[in-house]
Scaffold this motif. Structure first.
Motif, PDB file in Angstrom:
ATOM      1  N   LEU A 184      29.575   2.727 -20.417  1.00  0.00           N
ATOM      2  CA  LEU A 184      28.467   1.851 -20.764  1.00  0.00           C
ATOM      3  C   LEU A 184      28.555   0.506 -20.055  1.00  0.00           C
ATOM      4  CD1 LEU A 184      28.534   2.691 -24.555  1.00  0.00           C
ATOM      5  CD2 LEU A 184      26.761   3.402 -22.937  1.00  0.00           C
ATOM      6  N   VAL A 185      27.437   0.076 -19.485  1.00  0.00           N
ATOM      7  CA  VAL A 185      27.301  -1.247 -18.862  1.00  0.00           C
ATOM      8  C   VAL A 185      25.927  -1.783 -19.246  1.00  0.00           C
ATOM      9  CG1 VAL A 185      28.863  -0.765 -16.929  1.00  0.00           C
ATOM     10  CG2 VAL A 185      26.420  -0.248 -16.705  1.00  0.00           C
ATOM     11  N   PRO A 186      25.706  -3.097 -19.128  1.00  0.00           N
ATOM     12  CA  PRO A 186      24.416  -3.662 -19.539  1.00  0.00           C
ATOM     13  C   PRO A 186      23.258  -3.156 -18.688  1.00  0.00           C
ATOM     14  CG  PRO A 186      26.085  -5.378 -19.407  1.00  0.00           C
ATOM     15  CD  PRO A 186      26.684  -4.144 -18.787  1.00  0.00           C
ATOM     16  N   SER A 200      36.703  -2.031 -24.509  1.00  0.00           N
ATOM     17  CA  SER A 200      36.572  -1.556 -23.128  1.00  0.00           C
ATOM     18  C   SER A 200      37.669  -0.541 -22.837  1.00  0.00           C
ATOM     19  CB  SER A 200      36.679  -2.721 -22.143  1.00  0.00           C
ATOM     20  OG  SER A 200      35.612  -3.630 -22.309  1.00  0.00           O
ATOM     21  N   PHE A 201      37.440   0.274 -21.820  1.00  0.00           N
ATOM     22  CA  PHE A 201      38.439   1.256 -21.417  1.00  0.00           C
ATOM     23  C   PHE A 201      39.543   0.566 -20.617  1.00  0.00           C
ATOM     24  CE2 PHE A 201      34.783   4.185 -21.927  1.00  0.00           C
ATOM     25  CZ  PHE A 201      35.372   5.100 -22.790  1.00  0.00           C
ATOM     26  N   GLU A 202      40.788   0.852 -20.994  1.00  0.00           N
ATOM     27  CA  GLU A 202      41.950   0.301 -20.286  1.00  0.00           C
ATOM     28  C   GLU A 202      42.618   1.337 -19.400  1.00  0.00           C
ATOM     29  OE1 GLU A 202      44.369  -1.449 -23.383  1.00  0.00           O
ATOM     30  OE2 GLU A 202      43.221  -3.332 -23.278  1.00  0.00           O
ATOM     31  N   THR A 203      42.408   2.607 -19.682  1.00  0.00           N
ATOM     32  CA  THR A 203      42.856   3.695 -18.805  1.00  0.00           C
ATOM     33  C   THR A 203      41.662   4.610 -18.569  1.00  0.00           C
ATOM     34  OG1 THR A 203      43.612   5.083 -20.650  1.00  0.00           O
ATOM     35  CG2 THR A 203      45.228   3.565 -19.672  1.00  0.00           C
ATOM     36  N   GLU A 204      41.830   5.606 -17.713  1.00  0.00           N
ATOM     37  CA  GLU A 204      40.659   6.378 -17.319  1.00  0.00           C
ATOM     38  C   GLU A 204      40.951   7.861 -17.130  1.00  0.00           C
ATOM     39  OE1 GLU A 204      39.126   5.138 -13.568  1.00  0.00           O
ATOM     40  OE2 GLU A 204      40.984   5.514 -12.483  1.00  0.00           O
ATOM     41  N   VAL A 205      39.860   8.597 -16.977  1.00  0.00           N
ATOM     42  CA  VAL A 205      39.880   9.999 -16.566  1.00  0.00           C
ATOM     43  C   VAL A 205      39.075  10.065 -15.275  1.00  0.00           C
ATOM     44  CG1 VAL A 205      39.358  12.374 -17.206  1.00  0.00           C
ATOM     45  CG2 VAL A 205      39.867  10.693 -18.991  1.00  0.00           C
ATOM     46  N   ALA A 206      39.647  10.671 -14.239  1.00  0.00           N
ATOM     47  CA  ALA A 206      38.953  10.734 -12.938  1.00  0.00           C
ATOM     48  C   ALA A 206      39.133  12.115 -12.326  1.00  0.00           C
ATOM     49  CB  ALA A 206      39.476   9.651 -12.010  1.00  0.00           C
ATOM     50  N   ARG A 207      38.521  13.103 -12.955  1.00  0.00           N
ATOM     51  CA  ARG A 207      38.567  14.475 -12.452  1.00  0.00           C
ATOM     52  C   ARG A 207      37.198  14.886 -11.926  1.00  0.00           C
ATOM     53  NH1 ARG A 207      41.384  16.673 -17.934  1.00  0.00           N
ATOM     54  NH2 ARG A 207      43.385  15.606 -17.742  1.00  0.00           N
ATOM     55  N   ASN A 208      37.128  16.090 -11.405  1.00  0.00           N
ATOM     56  CA  ASN A 208      35.856  16.684 -10.984  1.00  0.00           C
ATOM     57  C   ASN A 208      35.082  15.804 -10.010  1.00  0.00           C
ATOM     58  OD1 ASN A 208      36.407  18.831 -12.822  1.00  0.00           O
ATOM     59  ND2 ASN A 208      35.498  17.643 -14.483  1.00  0.00           N
ATOM     60  N   GLY A 209      35.827  15.140  -9.121  1.00  0.00           N
ATOM     61  CA  GLY A 209      35.195  14.316  -8.098  1.00  0.00           C
ATOM     62  C   GLY A 209      34.894  12.896  -8.515  1.00  0.00           C
ATOM     63  N   ALA A 210      35.183  12.527  -9.761  1.00  0.00           N
ATOM     64  CA  ALA A 210      34.940  11.152 -10.213  1.00  0.00           C
ATOM     65  C   ALA A 210      35.880  10.201  -9.481  1.00  0.00           C
ATOM     66  CB  ALA A 210      35.152  11.044 -11.721  1.00  0.00           C
ATOM     67  N   PRO A 211      35.373   9.062  -9.016  1.00  0.00           N
ATOM     68  CA  PRO A 211      36.223   8.131  -8.268  1.00  0.00           C
ATOM     69  C   PRO A 211      37.207   7.404  -9.169  1.00  0.00           C
ATOM     70  CG  PRO A 211      34.043   7.198  -8.578  1.00  0.00           C
ATOM     71  CD  PRO A 211      33.973   8.606  -9.085  1.00  0.00           C
ATOM     72  N   ALA A 212      38.425   7.245  -8.687  1.00  0.00           N
ATOM     73  CA  ALA A 212      39.422   6.474  -9.425  1.00  0.00           C
ATOM     74  C   ALA A 212      38.984   5.023  -9.500  1.00  0.00           C
ATOM     75  CB  ALA A 212      40.778   6.591  -8.739  1.00  0.00           C
ATOM     76  N   ALA A 214      36.658   3.757 -11.468  1.00  0.00           N
ATOM     77  CA  ALA A 214      35.290   3.530 -11.937  1.00  0.00           C
ATOM     78  C   ALA A 214      35.207   3.315 -13.440  1.00  0.00           C
ATOM     79  CB  ALA A 214      34.399   4.704 -11.543  1.00  0.00           C
ATOM     80  N   MET A 215      36.139   3.885 -14.189  1.00  0.00           N
ATOM     81  CA  MET A 215      36.040   3.878 -15.645  1.00  0.00           C
ATOM     82  C   MET A 215      36.684   2.643 -16.277  1.00  0.00           C
ATOM     83  SD  MET A 215      37.156   7.020 -18.145  1.00  0.00           S
ATOM     84  CE  MET A 215      37.170   6.880 -19.923  1.00  0.00           C
ATOM     85  N   VAL A 216      37.803   2.190 -15.728  1.00  0.00           N
ATOM     86  CA  VAL A 216      38.528   1.062 -16.314  1.00  0.00           C
ATOM     87  C   VAL A 216      37.649  -0.182 -16.306  1.00  0.00           C
ATOM     88  CG1 VAL A 216      40.506  -0.477 -16.064  1.00  0.00           C
ATOM     89  CG2 VAL A 216      40.774   1.982 -15.714  1.00  0.00           C
ATOM     90  N   GLY A 217      37.569  -0.830 -17.452  1.00  0.00           N
ATOM     91  CA  GLY A 217      36.775  -2.040 -17.585  1.00  0.00           C
ATOM     92  C   GLY A 217      35.355  -1.814 -18.074  1.00  0.00           C
ATOM     93  N   THR A 218      34.867  -0.574 -18.004  1.00  0.00           N
ATOM     94  CA  THR A 218      33.545  -0.311 -18.571  1.00  0.00           C
ATOM     95  C   THR A 218      33.662  -0.302 -20.094  1.00  0.00           C
ATOM     96  OG1 THR A 218      33.828   2.100 -18.438  1.00  0.00           O
ATOM     97  CG2 THR A 218      32.779   0.993 -16.557  1.00  0.00           C
ATOM     98  N   HIS A 219      32.532  -0.311 -20.758  1.00  0.00           N
ATOM     99  CA  HIS A 219      32.516  -0.582 -22.190  1.00  0.00           C
ATOM    100  C   HIS A 219      32.589   0.701 -23.017  1.00  0.00           C
ATOM    101  CE1 HIS A 219      30.288  -4.370 -20.688  1.00  0.00           C
ATOM    102  NE2 HIS A 219      31.605  -4.516 -20.623  1.00  0.00           N
TER     103      HIS A 219
END
Length: 259
Positions: A184-186, A200-212, A214-219
């Motif tokens: 989530l972002v504004p 906010s997310f402090e760690t992430e999941v980056a599978r299935n082609g998702a870029p490393a 991108a998730m950290v820091g989003t809401h």
């Protein structure tokens, strides 16, 4: 984004929920306290995981009255009998389709008139202002939407000071189950107020082609108002088995405007 909305919270309730799923200390306290009437959306005939997990702690002992509601019931006006609607995990687009235009209108009207909306994972997608099928009850869009199926695992979220005040007066960081929830972002919908970030997310999941990265820091958890009602959205699944369920219970209570 406009200034975030600041809300007051019921301190006594957050403290008593800090160790969920425990019960209230005395049964007579429940009898004297008005229960928060919670409608939990479910549309398959078979009970889904989200409602199954939620009913384990949304109990009278913890201050709630829980009931599953179906799409047809929402279209027929059942929400008038509840304080809060929870849209749990699943598929946001399928939830929207099951509601149909009449049901989506009923949900929006319920919140606009003062009802509470709690969206978890798919329910957060549904609440957003991002998709044509969304409800548009919170000014949020989905970051990196093309990689929405980024995977499922346990991640860490960090509460903001507002999140600690509203959701938990314990640790700042929590491990929660993530399963393809929205990043989530504004958004910039002029008719909607800006939201407040609770986690906010402090760690992430980056599978299935998702870029490393991108998730950290989003809401991960956000809240806002829609008309006279309150909206709170969770990207991950704190309600999952062995999850920090108090984060959801406190959010439901806040959405009910019992403070």
């Amino acid at each position: 984004m406009r200034s975030p909305i600041i809300f007051r919270c019921a301190k006594f309730f957050i403290l008593c929920l800090a160790c969920l799923p425990i019960t209230v200390q005395a049964e007579e306290q429940t009898a004297e306290t008005k229960l928060v009437r919670v409608a939990v959306f479910d549309y398959p005939d078979k009970e889904s995981n989200g409602p199954r997990n939620l009913k384990q702690f949304l109990t009278p002992a913890n201050g709630f009255k829980y009931q599953v509601v179906r799409p047809a019931e929402i279209r027929n006006g059942v929400l008038k009998d509840f304080d809060v609607l929870i849209m749990p995990g699943g598929s946001g687009s399928k939830q929207s389709k099951a509601l149909a235009p009449e049901g989506r209108k009923a949900v929006r009207q319920f919140v606009q008139n003062g009802g509470g909306y709690v969206g978890i994972c798919a329910g957060a997608y549904l609440a957003s202002s991002h998709y044509q099928w969304s409800l548009g009850v919170i000014n949020a869009r989905v970051w990196d939407r093309q990689h929405w199926a980024r995977g499922a695992e346990t991640v860490e979220i960090g509460l903001t000071p507002a999140g600690q005040q509203v959701l938990a007066r314990g640790p700042k960081s929590y491990k929660v189950r993530y399963q393809n929830g929205p990043l989530l972002v504004p958004d910039n919908q002029q008719h909607l107020p800006g939201y407040e970030v609770l986690a906010s997310f402090e760690t992430e999941v980056a599978r299935n082609g998702a870029p490393a990265g991108a998730m950290v820091g989003t809401h991960a958890i956000i809240r806002s108002k829609f008309g006279a009602g309150r909206v709170i959205c969770y990207s991950p699944h704190p309600e999952a088995q062995d999850g920090p369920k108090s984060l959801v219970a406190s959010g439901v209570y806040w959405a009910a405007q019992v403070d």
